[in-house]
Design a protein around this motif. Structure first.
Motif, mmCIF file in Angstrom:
data_model
loop_
_atom_site.group_PDB
_atom_site.id
_atom_site.type_symbol
_atom_site.label_atom_id
_atom_site.label_comp_id
_atom_site.label_asym_id
_atom_site.label_seq_id
_atom_site.Cartn_x
_atom_site.Cartn_y
_atom_site.Cartn_z
ATOM 1 N N LEU A 156 -28.196 6.151 -19.972
ATOM 2 C CA LEU A 156 -29.201 5.177 -20.382
ATOM 3 C C LEU A 156 -29.644 5.399 -21.817
ATOM 4 C CD1 LEU A 156 -31.512 4.933 -17.243
ATOM 5 C CD2 LEU A 156 -30.226 3.077 -18.287
ATOM 6 N N SER A 157 -29.781 6.656 -22.210
ATOM 7 C CA SER A 157 -30.264 6.954 -23.560
ATOM 8 C C SER A 157 -29.301 6.450 -24.637
ATOM 9 C CB SER A 157 -30.515 8.454 -23.729
ATOM 10 O OG SER A 157 -29.313 9.178 -23.804
ATOM 11 N N LYS A 158 -28.030 6.295 -24.286
ATOM 12 C CA LYS A 158 -27.045 5.790 -25.254
ATOM 13 C C LYS A 158 -27.103 4.278 -25.413
ATOM 14 C CE LYS A 158 -23.906 9.617 -24.436
ATOM 15 N NZ LYS A 158 -22.650 10.049 -23.866
ATOM 16 N N ALA A 159 -27.704 3.600 -24.418
ATOM 17 C CA ALA A 159 -27.733 2.144 -24.441
ATOM 18 C C ALA A 159 -29.067 1.577 -24.913
ATOM 19 C CB ALA A 159 -27.425 1.608 -23.040
ATOM 20 N N ILE A 160 -30.042 2.444 -25.171
ATOM 21 C CA ILE A 160 -31.386 1.991 -25.527
ATOM 22 C C ILE A 160 -31.620 2.210 -27.018
ATOM 23 C CG2 ILE A 160 -33.833 2.476 -25.157
ATOM 24 C CD1 ILE A 160 -33.144 3.082 -22.269
ATOM 25 N N LEU A 161 -32.307 1.265 -27.648
ATOM 26 C CA LEU A 161 -32.564 1.340 -29.079
ATOM 27 C C LEU A 161 -33.916 1.982 -29.412
ATOM 28 C CD1 LEU A 161 -31.234 -2.183 -30.106
ATOM 29 C CD2 LEU A 161 -30.057 0.023 -30.225
ATOM 30 N N ASP A 162 -34.845 1.992 -28.476
ATOM 31 C CA ASP A 162 -36.174 2.548 -28.705
ATOM 32 C C ASP A 162 -36.097 4.078 -28.767
ATOM 33 O OD1 ASP A 162 -39.029 2.760 -28.812
ATOM 34 O OD2 ASP A 162 -39.039 3.112 -26.649
ATOM 35 N N THR A 163 -36.425 4.651 -29.906
ATOM 36 C CA THR A 163 -36.251 6.095 -30.093
ATOM 37 C C THR A 163 -37.143 6.927 -29.179
ATOM 38 O OG1 THR A 163 -37.735 5.971 -32.001
ATOM 39 C CG2 THR A 163 -35.390 6.050 -32.446
ATOM 40 N N LEU A 164 -38.363 6.476 -28.906
ATOM 41 C CA LEU A 164 -39.251 7.240 -28.025
ATOM 42 C C LEU A 164 -38.660 7.314 -26.614
ATOM 43 C CD1 LEU A 164 -41.860 8.771 -27.537
ATOM 44 C CD2 LEU A 164 -42.984 6.573 -27.102
ATOM 45 N N THR A 165 -38.151 6.194 -26.137
ATOM 46 C CA THR A 165 -37.535 6.170 -24.804
ATOM 47 C C THR A 165 -36.289 7.044 -24.776
ATOM 48 O OG1 THR A 165 -38.396 3.946 -24.446
ATOM 49 C CG2 THR A 165 -36.621 4.664 -22.991
ATOM 50 N N VAL A 166 -35.496 6.998 -25.811
ATOM 51 C CA VAL A 166 -34.292 7.837 -25.896
ATOM 52 C C VAL A 166 -34.679 9.315 -25.838
ATOM 53 C CG1 VAL A 166 -32.400 8.556 -27.410
ATOM 54 C CG2 VAL A 166 -32.885 6.127 -27.091
ATOM 55 N N GLU A 167 -35.698 9.693 -26.605
ATOM 56 C CA GLU A 167 -36.143 11.090 -26.610
ATOM 57 C C GLU A 167 -36.634 11.520 -25.232
ATOM 58 O OE1 GLU A 167 -39.092 11.406 -29.664
ATOM 59 O OE2 GLU A 167 -37.637 11.117 -31.279
ATOM 60 N N ARG A 168 -37.389 10.653 -24.573
ATOM 61 C CA ARG A 168 -37.898 10.974 -23.237
ATOM 62 C C ARG A 168 -36.768 11.103 -22.223
ATOM 63 N NH1 ARG A 168 -43.334 7.206 -22.896
ATOM 64 N NH2 ARG A 168 -44.564 8.465 -24.334
ATOM 65 N N LEU A 169 -35.787 10.215 -22.300
ATOM 66 C CA LEU A 169 -34.648 10.293 -21.389
ATOM 67 C C LEU A 169 -33.849 11.575 -21.616
ATOM 68 C CD1 LEU A 169 -33.438 6.593 -21.407
ATOM 69 C CD2 LEU A 169 -34.228 7.869 -19.409
ATOM 70 N N GLN A 170 -33.652 11.930 -22.876
ATOM 71 C CA GLN A 170 -32.907 13.150 -23.180
ATOM 72 C C GLN A 170 -33.677 14.391 -22.722
ATOM 73 O OE1 GLN A 170 -32.139 12.608 -27.360
ATOM 74 N NE2 GLN A 170 -30.228 11.514 -26.982
ATOM 75 N N LEU A 171 -34.991 14.377 -22.877
ATOM 76 C CA LEU A 171 -35.814 15.487 -22.396
ATOM 77 C C LEU A 171 -35.732 15.587 -20.873
ATOM 78 C CD1 LEU A 171 -37.889 17.742 -22.814
ATOM 79 C CD2 LEU A 171 -39.667 15.984 -22.735
ATOM 80 N N PHE A 172 -35.828 14.443 -20.192
ATOM 81 C CA PHE A 172 -35.717 14.432 -18.735
ATOM 82 C C PHE A 172 -34.364 14.968 -18.290
ATOM 83 C CE2 PHE A 172 -34.445 12.117 -14.844
ATOM 84 C CZ PHE A 172 -35.385 12.654 -13.969
ATOM 85 N N ALA A 173 -33.305 14.560 -18.976
ATOM 86 C CA ALA A 173 -31.961 15.027 -18.631
ATOM 87 C C ALA A 173 -31.854 16.539 -18.796
ATOM 88 C CB ALA A 173 -30.916 14.322 -19.493
ATOM 89 N N SER A 174 -32.408 17.062 -19.880
ATOM 90 C CA SER A 174 -32.331 18.517 -20.091
ATOM 91 C C SER A 174 -33.164 19.266 -19.059
ATOM 92 C CB SER A 174 -32.751 18.888 -21.513
ATOM 93 O OG SER A 174 -34.129 18.714 -21.699
ATOM 94 N N GLN A 175 -34.294 18.700 -18.646
ATOM 95 C CA GLN A 175 -35.109 19.329 -17.604
ATOM 96 C C GLN A 175 -34.369 19.324 -16.269
ATOM 97 O OE1 GLN A 175 -38.654 16.953 -17.918
ATOM 98 N NE2 GLN A 175 -39.630 18.371 -19.356
ATOM 99 N N CYS A 176 -33.704 18.227 -15.952
ATOM 100 C CA CYS A 176 -32.924 18.158 -14.710
ATOM 101 C C CYS A 176 -31.806 19.193 -14.724
ATOM 102 C CB CYS A 176 -32.327 16.761 -14.530
ATOM 103 S SG CYS A 176 -33.511 15.505 -14.031
ATOM 104 N N ARG A 177 -31.114 19.312 -15.852
ATOM 105 C CA ARG A 177 -30.034 20.294 -15.945
ATOM 106 C C ARG A 177 -30.562 21.719 -15.843
ATOM 107 N NH1 ARG A 177 -25.435 17.860 -16.410
ATOM 108 N NH2 ARG A 177 -25.242 15.873 -17.487
ATOM 109 N N ALA A 178 -31.730 21.992 -16.410
ATOM 110 C CA ALA A 178 -32.325 23.327 -16.315
ATOM 111 C C ALA A 178 -32.709 23.640 -14.865
ATOM 112 C CB ALA A 178 -33.550 23.432 -17.217
ATOM 113 N N GLN A 179 -33.292 22.663 -14.173
ATOM 114 C CA GLN A 179 -33.634 22.862 -12.766
ATOM 115 C C GLN A 179 -32.385 23.062 -11.926
ATOM 116 O OE1 GLN A 179 -36.026 19.556 -11.501
ATOM 117 N NE2 GLN A 179 -37.846 20.261 -12.589
#
Length: 61
Positions: free
Chosen positions: A17-40
């Motif tokens: 999703l982060s690759k398809a969205i243009l809004d930088t805040l949303t992209v940052e949040r999605l990438q943070l969520f993805a990294s948190q999921c991978r850490a868990q």
């Protein structure tokens, strides 16, 4: 589906999703969520390999 599989799928979905969205805040949040999921997922995988849950520190308050 195991919790580990679920976390990895959520991370992959957020990254796609982060690759398809243009809004930088949303992209940052999605990438943070993805990294948190991978850490868990990594923590869960280690717990499964060692057979012991990780130590969680709780505040005294």
């Amino acid at each position: 589906m195991s919790k580990l599989e679920h976390l990895l799928q959520q991370a992959a979905r957020a990254e796609r999703l982060s690759k398809a969205i243009l809004d930088t805040l949303t992209v940052e949040r999605l990438q943070l969520f993805a990294s948190q999921c991978r850490a868990q997922a990594k923590t869960l995988e280690i717990e499964q390999q060692t057979g012991s849950p990780s130590q969680q520190v709780r505040s005294a308050a």
